[in-house]
Structure formats: C-alpha cells, structure tokens
Scaffold this active site. Structure first.
Site, mmCIF file in Angstrom:
data_model
loop_
_atom_site.group_PDB
_atom_site.id
_atom_site.type_symbol
_atom_site.label_atom_id
_atom_site.label_comp_id
_atom_site.label_asym_id
_atom_site.label_seq_id
_atom_site.Cartn_x
_atom_site.Cartn_y
_atom_site.Cartn_z
ATOM 1 N N LYS A 22 0.868 -1.182 0.040
ATOM 2 C CA LYS A 22 -0.206 0.095 0.063
ATOM 3 C C LYS A 22 0.894 1.330 -0.075
ATOM 4 C CE LYS A 22 -2.792 0.437 3.666
ATOM 5 N NZ LYS A 22 -2.903 1.623 4.252
ATOM 6 N N GLY A 91 -5.501 7.660 5.305
ATOM 7 C CA GLY A 91 -4.726 8.713 5.719
ATOM 8 C C GLY A 91 -3.267 8.972 5.166
ATOM 9 N N ARG A 119 -8.626 11.984 12.335
ATOM 10 C CA ARG A 119 -7.126 11.755 12.552
ATOM 11 C C ARG A 119 -6.722 13.358 12.601
ATOM 12 N NH1 ARG A 119 -5.899 6.826 9.249
ATOM 13 N NH2 ARG A 119 -3.828 7.287 10.397
ATOM 14 N N SER A 162 7.093 9.769 11.420
ATOM 15 C CA SER A 162 5.881 9.396 10.436
ATOM 16 C C SER A 162 6.503 9.493 8.843
ATOM 17 C CB SER A 162 4.616 10.507 10.487
ATOM 18 O OG SER A 162 3.833 10.093 9.514
ATOM 19 N N ASP A 311 2.287 -0.731 11.876
ATOM 20 C CA ASP A 311 1.202 -1.470 11.435
ATOM 21 C C ASP A 311 0.937 -3.003 11.813
ATOM 22 O OD1 ASP A 311 0.330 0.970 10.144
ATOM 23 O OD2 ASP A 311 1.218 0.541 8.402
ATOM 24 N N ARG A 383 -7.171 -3.598 10.172
ATOM 25 C CA ARG A 383 -5.932 -4.258 11.069
ATOM 26 C C ARG A 383 -6.539 -5.067 12.287
ATOM 27 N NH1 ARG A 383 -2.062 -3.466 7.500
ATOM 28 N NH2 ARG A 383 -1.595 -1.369 6.576
HETATM 29 C C1 S3P Z 1 2.527 4.610 6.005
HETATM 30 C C2 S3P Z 1 2.983 5.277 7.200
HETATM 31 C C3 S3P Z 1 2.495 4.905 8.397
HETATM 32 C C4 S3P Z 1 1.402 3.702 8.348
HETATM 33 C C5 S3P Z 1 0.364 3.822 7.404
HETATM 34 C C6 S3P Z 1 1.217 3.917 5.948
HETATM 35 C C7 S3P Z 1 3.040 5.331 4.940
HETATM 36 O O1 S3P Z 1 1.808 6.114 8.977
HETATM 37 O O2 S3P Z 1 0.650 3.544 9.550
HETATM 38 O O3 S3P Z 1 -0.199 2.673 7.215
HETATM 39 O O4 S3P Z 1 2.628 4.834 3.769
HETATM 40 O O5 S3P Z 1 3.797 6.209 5.004
HETATM 41 P P1 S3P Z 1 2.711 7.109 9.617
HETATM 42 O O6 S3P Z 1 3.974 7.119 9.179
HETATM 43 O O7 S3P Z 1 2.007 8.553 9.959
HETATM 44 O O8 S3P Z 1 3.101 6.533 11.224
#
Ligand code: S3P
Length: 427
Positions: A22, A91, A119, A162, A311, A383
C-alpha cells in the site's frame, strides 16, 4: 455490516500472494501523476485505500486508467477539482496528497470518511505552512483546504516518526526553490526517498535527515509493486502461532524498514526464513516462509522500534497473547490515532478472547489466559479485523465473530479467500 465467524484451522498450509504494498503503491501513483512522461503501475489486488488515491488523481484531471492489475498514468498538471477530493479511509492518501498538491501549487479540498475526519492533520498542515503553503484544517482535522501558490524551501523538524509526513514534505519540496531538509525523531519507512531518487529526483537521506533539492520533477517510471509486508505479517503470525503450519509468501517487498516484524517474531522464537530474490524498481523483493515452531516467548517493544512496527502491532498483540509469559508494548501512543484507537480496540478484543491484558496510556501489557469464544468489534479498522481473525485461526481464542468482515478490504480485499485457501476444515 456483514459478520464473519472464524474458527481454529486444523492445519495452515500453502502459498499466498499478498496484495501489493500500500505504501509503495500510493507513492508510485502520486509520483507518476506529476512526472514527465507516462508509466504503468502494477498493483495486485489493491485495497480501497489505493482506489482512493486513484480516484483523487482522476478528480484532479490526471489521465489514469485501470485495467486489471495495471494502472496507466500520464503525468500532468493538476486541474482544480470541482468537489472535495474523497480520500475515503486513507490517511496516507490525505497526507501525501496535501504535500503533492502544495508542491504543484494546486488548490482543492481534501476530505474523508468519519474515521479519517477524526485523525490529526495539523501535523502535516504546519510544516507545509512553514514552506509557505496556504493550508486550512477544520480544527486540526479534515476537511483540509489547500490554497495553492508558491512554496519556499524550509528546514523541518517532524514531531513524530511518520513516513507519511516525511513523504508529504518531500513531495512539496519538489515545487520549492532550494534545499528542503526534513528531520525525523526516529527511523520510519523510506519508500518516498527510494522512489523519488529512482525517478531522478535529487533526494538524499543520511541517518534521520532527508534533503531534497527543488524544484524538481520526477521522470515517469513503471513500477511493479511487490507484496505488502504488513499484509504478509498476518500469515507470519498465524504460522508462528499455529502448531501445524507451513506458509510461503513468494513475492514480498523486503525493504529493511518494513521487516522489523520478522525480527520481533524471531526474537519471540518464530521460525521464519527470508530469501532475497531480486528487486522491483527501487525496492528489494523476495520470499518469506514461516513454519510452526516452539511456543513463542514474551517480548518487550518500545522506543524507536515502535515506528518500524507501527502497522504490525495489532498482530504482535495477538502473538503476545499466546506467548509463554507477559509481554509489554510502550511508547506506542500513535496507535490511538490510526484508523481507530488501536490500543483500546486491541485491549477490548484481547480481553474478550480470554487474554490477561492491561491497558497502558501508550500501549498494553498482555499475557495468555483461558482462550474463549468472543465477539470482536473491528471499529471499521482493517488491521483489527485481520488481527482477531488470525487469533482465531491459530487457536489463541476459542473462535471469534468479527462484526464487520468487509473492513479488511481497505488494505487486503482477498484476505478471507486467502484464509480459506490455507486453512483446512476447522478442528
Ligand atoms: C504509512 C506510514 C505509516 C503507516 C501507514 C502507511 C505510509 O503511518 O501507519 O499505514 O505509507 O507512509 P505514519 O508514518 O504516519 O505512522
């Protein structure tokens, strides 16, 4: 909501093609949408989150056509969308696209479903504002309005480790004159840096600092997106906990920033083999095999390891609930602002399946108890649904009724079919 009952499998055996990653998928779509030229992004069994990114790019006037697993994209300029862009439950779509739009000087409104609207979005709005972007949130949440206009390079210290935020700033920096630097408080997945560098963008990471020299435009490149390690983790945990399991995952992204779950399960005693096979575009790929082993031991997870496991923590919570001793998760307050409050959802679910569990502000303490049948409230969170299906499959619980089976389709629409293909008749 369609519920689903899951029981213990007699054996777990087979080969599973997990869906395309993803995180890489979002980035490959977004980077090619603003690139010079045309490319194809191959996505196997993508979930609703990737469909949200495709939908937003279509609404932004990008020529993008999906046919089976292939998404053909012609890079171009964003048009003003007529309506709010619908990021659904994703998100990653919302935060990365905020950065991409700011970098392209594009205006528009980003919105999402009820979960996404809860969020935190100031964390992406603030650094973008520091670069000169006009970004208005709704009391720190979506809908977010991006105003368009020129950007300037900036030096950004991110408050959370993040990868979504780092990615957003990196995409925005493509539209700013000069060098933008981003510092993370701890390591996070590095897919944005790998992909953009591979598409010719001057981006470099040293330790926790990433620098991007703008303005820059990626050169379109086709990507075959390998399997998602976070989806693979479901089978790694199921195989490690079940007494008669042998599961092969033949095509998974082996990016080291995504394999901390393998290290954690091995530390608990799981028998997992990882074999590098090659690479697809900017990412190393290979196969992962898990076989039943001895009963797992407890583990303590905290500090900088949390971001690398973010995750997979629900699945690791299930592994902890079957381990021989008390395990602890700390420093994981971020879990409270994911698709659901995953600390609350896990603690409630683990209690329901009979584990001994204590909720902590930033994690949980959990040990095995007396497995029993349970009803699981997924809170619409993919999840959580997958974690408790795995608990039931491996016998950590006495069988579960998952209230919203469709929740899995956000990241893993084929999850139930894969489960049926590897599980024999319930014992
Ligand atoms: C992701 C980063 C993570 C993860 C999300 C996908 C990404 O979030 O939890 O499922 O693709 O950058 P954070 O980086 O905000 O923790």
């Amino acid at each position: 909501m369609k519920e689903r009952v899951v029981g213990r499998a007699a054996v777990l055996r087979g080969t599973i093609d997990v869906p395309s990653d993803k995180s890489i998928g979002h980035r490959a779509l977004l980077a090619n949408a603003i690139a010079t030229g045309s490319a194809e992004v191959r996505l196997r069994a993508p979930g609703a989150d990737l469909a949200s990114t495709i939908g937003c790019l279509t609404a932004l006037g990008i020529e993008i056509n999906r046919s089976g697993a292939t998404v053909a994209i012609r890079g171009g300029r964003f048009a003003s969308p007529k309506r709010a862009l619908d990021c659904g439950n994703s998100g990653t779509t919302m935060r990365l696209l905020a950065g991409v739009m700011a970098g392209q000087g594009a205006a528009g409104v980003l919105d999402g479903d009820a979960s996404l609207r809860t969020r935190p979005m100031d964390r992406v709005a603030q650094p973008l504002r520091a670069m000169g972007a006009r970004v208005a949130t709704t009391n720190g949440h979506a809908p977010i309005e991006i105003g368009g206009g020129p950007l300037r390079a900036a030096s950004v210290d991110l408050p959370v480790a993040s990868a979504q935020l780092l990615g957003a700033i990196a995409f925005a920096a493509l539209g700013a004159e000069g060098e933008t630097t981003v510092r993370l408080p701890a390591a996070a997945r590095d897919h944005s840096e790998r992909l953009l560098a591979w598409m010719g963008v001057p981006i470099h990471r040293e330790g926790l600092v990433t620098s991007i020299a703008g303005p820059a435009r990626p050169a379109a490149r086709s990507v075959d997106v390998p399997g998602d390690p976070s989806a693979a983790a479901a089978w790694l945990v199921a195989g490690a906990l079940h007494p008669d399991a042998d599961l092969l995952l033949p095509y998974v992204c082996l990016n080291p920033t995504r394999l901390a779950v393998v290290d954690a399960l091995r530390e608990m005693g799981a028998a997992i083999e990882v074999t590098a096979v090659g690479s697809d575009g900017p990412e190393p790929t290979g196969e992962i095999r898990v076989r039943s082993g001895d009963r797992l031991g407890p583990i303590r997870i905290g500090g900088a390891d949390v971001a690398a496991l973010i995750d997979e923590l629900p699945l690791l919570g299930v592994a902890m609930a079957s381990a021989d001793g008390v395990s602890e998760l700390r420093d994981a307050g971020e879990l409270r602002v994911k698709e659901s409050d995953r600390i609350a959802a896990m603690v409630t679910g683990l209690e329901a399946i009979g584990a001994r569990v204590e909720e902590l502000p930033d994690g949980w303490r959990v040990g095995p108890g007396a497995p029993r049948e349970a009803e699981i409230a997924t809170r619409g969170d993919h999840r959580i649904a997958i974690a408790f299906a795995v608990a039931a499959l491996a016998g950590v619980s006495g069988g579960v009724r998952i209230d919203d089976a469709e929740a899995v389709s956000v990241s893993y629409p084929g999850f139930w079919a894969d489960l049926e293909s590897v599980a024999a008749v319930p014992a």
